[in-house]
Design an enzyme around this catalytic site. Structure first.
Site, PDB file in Angstrom:
ATOM      1  CB  CYS A  89       3.175   9.989   1.942  1.00 12.34           C
ATOM      2  SG  CYS A  89       2.079  10.188   2.630  1.00 12.34           S
ATOM      3  CB  CYS A 107      -0.871   0.026   1.369  1.00 13.09           C
ATOM      4  SG  CYS A 107      -2.181  -1.301   1.371  1.00 13.09           S
ATOM      5  CG  ASP A 143       0.508   3.153   4.092  1.00 14.28           C
ATOM      6  OD1 ASP A 143       0.392   2.515   3.845  1.00 14.28           O
ATOM      7  OD2 ASP A 143      -0.245   3.941   3.533  1.00 14.28           O
ATOM      8  CB  CYS A 198      -0.704   9.898   6.542  1.00 12.88           C
ATOM      9  SG  CYS A 198      -0.895  10.098   4.797  1.00 12.88           S
TER      10      CYS A 198
HETATM   11  S1  FES Z   1       0.756   7.188   3.501  1.00 14.82           S
HETATM   12 FE1  FES Z   1       0.002   6.853   1.314  1.00 14.82          FE
HETATM   13  S2  FES Z   1      -0.366   8.998   1.279  1.00 14.82           S
HETATM   14 FE2  FES Z   1       0.361   8.878   2.734  1.00 14.82          FE
END
Ligand code: FES
Ligand code: PLP
Lengths: 134, 404
Positions: free
Chosen positions: A63, A37, A39, A106
């Site tokens: 991110c 995914c 993350d 997030c």
């Molecule tokens: S972890 Fe996917 S957009 Fe922030």
């Protein structure tokens, strides 16, 4: 995508990066997300005998907003009790970091991470008290 | 050095100053502003002459007849005109179309539209190296196949398809062959007198011309017919109506002329720059090139840096203008459909960056970029729980992740 100053600050100077011994009795670990995914967050808390979080560390693959969310969370949980830490809401994180709507997940991840870490340490302590009792 | 450093030439190019000055001559009262369709005065005749010169310049780069060039607003429109135009014209023969999963959206979305209209589309999966092989096309051919549409060079991974070979087998079966050459024209050789391609899409802004102008090559021998998608004054022999934008067309012509002259030298220079860049990052652990390393356009390098996420990597690289294969920002959390079709696992697809070098890239740009990439990757790996696990010898694929 424009990032808020707070996200950039946490991203460029992440607080409490690192790792605690996840085998230790007084350390709770929460690992959430999935590489597929994009993350993965690992949040660890070290808790003293009176149930107060003395130290917290994180590492995050994700991110900038995910990194900032976890960095901020480690600052917030230090000095809190487990109950207080478990009550932190993703909306508070999102608000503090001024995350745009596409980045809300997030902060959700960060909330999941602290909940998982608290659950983990509670399980460990539960086991310990049972042992002591048994 | 000017910052940020532009390394996104596959997305678009700056206009070459020689092109810009030619364009500027086609605009004002003193310049060549006339309507090329005006037959009754000098202004129209001069504009028409400029348009026809440009048509010849475009045709020369690809060894075609100028009468085979139809002006459009860009490769998106060319793809639409080619695919819908041919499908509609030839639907009496059959309703089956072959394309690939890694085409540009201008092709994929057009095919989806045709599916809604009752056509049947086969989407070929490229091999791991990103190439669609002629045998795959041959296998997918049916009695009712009327059209094959495949790209020459892929925009994300820069990999080159063997369109000469695919053209042969389409011609044998009398199937129309369309090629999207937006990313190949001016970068690698295209000889349409040799290659059996019936329709080919071009865009000016990928080769230092202006945005908003392109062309569709429509073969005369054997003749290919299209149903027009834009109706009106009957410009471009009825295939595409609309007043011709002289300045845009002259710009595209000049860009193609320069490309023909400088392509061979430029290709050598770009390969050297790419090698120089790669040699400075390839010694890091777990860094992979996506797509064939050999069969690739000179200016493109698509790389996955395992255990770091593309969007955060781009955030670290604020002095570099590059693009990421991860579309996490689009709220879809989808890694690139191109990398996915190659069988690149999602984690590596999320960790990918596309570097594209071009005419104005210098050795210094490349050295600075390599240094910054190294630093950013190292910093983010220090922050990455996946890197810890990799270093501890944990096989990430054995872990049960809580996917969300
Ligand atoms: S972890 Fe996917 S957009 Fe922030
Ligand atoms: C392969 C390919 N096809 C089509 C297009 C669209 O071209 P244009 O921007 O001229 O419509 C592009 C560029 O974005 C491309 O890379």
């Amino acid at each position: 995508m424009a990032y808020s100053d707070k996200v950039i600050d946490h991203y460029e100077h992440p607080r409490n990066v690192g790792r605690l011994d996840d085998k230790a009795e007084n350390v709770g670990t929460g690992m959430v997300g999935a590489p597929a995914c994009g993350d993965v967050m690992r949040l660890q808390i070290q808790v003293n005998d009176s149930g107060i979080i003395e130290d917290a560390k994180f590492k995050t693959y994700g991110c900038g907003s995910a990194i900032a969310s976890s960095s901020l969370l480690t600052e917030w949980v230090k000095g809190k009790s487990l109950d207080e830490a478990a009550q932190i809401k993703n909306t508070e994180i999102a608000e503090e970091l001024a995350l745009p709507p596409v980045k809300i997940h997030c902060s959700v991840l960060a909330e999941d991470a602290i909940k998982a870490a608290v659950k983990n340490i509670r399980e460990k302590r539960g086991e310990k008290t049972e042992e002591a009792a048994g | 050095m000017k910052l940020p450093i532009y390394l996104d030439y596959s997305a678009t190019c700056p206009v070459d100053p020689r092109v810009a000055s030619k364009m500027a001559e086609q605009l004002t009262m003193e310049g060549n502003f006339g309507n090329p369709a005006s037959r009754s005065h000098l202004f129209g005749w001069k504009a028409e002459e400029a348009v026809e010169d440009a048509r010849r310049q475009v045709a020369e780069l690809i060894n075609a007849d100028p009468r085979e060039i139809v002006w459009t607003s860009g490769a998106t429109e060319s793809d639409n005109l080619a695919i819908k135009g041919a499908a509609h014209f030839y639907q009496g023969r059959g309703k089956h179309i072959i394309t690939s999963k890694i085409e540009h959206k201008a092709v994929l979305d057009t095919c989806r539209q045709l599916e809604r209209e009752g056509f049947e589309v086969t989407y070929l999966n490229p091999k791991e190296d990103g190439i669609v092989y002629p045998e795959q096309v041959a296998e997918a051919m049916r009695e009712d196949t009327i059209l094959v549409s495949l790209m020459h060079v892929n925009n994300e991974i820069g990999v080159i398809n063997d369109i000469a070979a695919i053209g042969e087998l389409c011609r044998e079966r009398k199937v129309i062959f369309h090629v999207d050459a937006a990313q190949s024209a001016g970068k690698i050789d295209i000889d349409l007198a040799e290659m059996k391609v019936d329709l080919m899409s071009f865009s000016a802004h990928k080769i230092y011309g202006p945005k908003g102008i392109g062309a569709l090559y429509v073969r005369r021998k054997p003749r290919v017919r299209l149903e027009a998608q834009m109706h009106g004054g009957g410009h471009e022999r009825g295939m595409r109506s609309g007043t011709l934008p002289t300045h845009q067309i002259v710009g595209m012509g000049e860009a193609f002329r320069i490309a023909k002259e400088e392509m061979a030298d430029e290709a050598k220079r770009l390969v050297a720059l790419r090698e120089r860049f790669w040699s400075q990052i390839s010694d890091m652990e777990e860094v992979h090139i996506n797509g064939s390393a050999e069969q690739r356009v000179p200016g493109n390098l698509n790389v996955s840096f395992a255990f770091v996420e593309g969007e955060s990597l781009i955030m670290s690289l604020k002095d570099l203008a590059i693009s990421s294969g991860s579309a996490c920002t689009s709220a879809s959390l989808e890694p690139s459909y191109v990398l996915r079709a190659l069988g690149v696992n999602d984690e590596l697809a999320h960790s990918s960056l596309r570097f594209s070098f071009g005419r104005f890239t210098t050795e210094q740009d490349v050295d600075t970029a390599a240094k910054e990439v190294r630093q950013a990757v190292e910093k983010l790996r220090e922050l990455s729980p996946l890197w810890d696990m990799y270093k501890d010898g944990v096989d990430l694929s054995t872990i049960e992740w809580a996917a969300h």
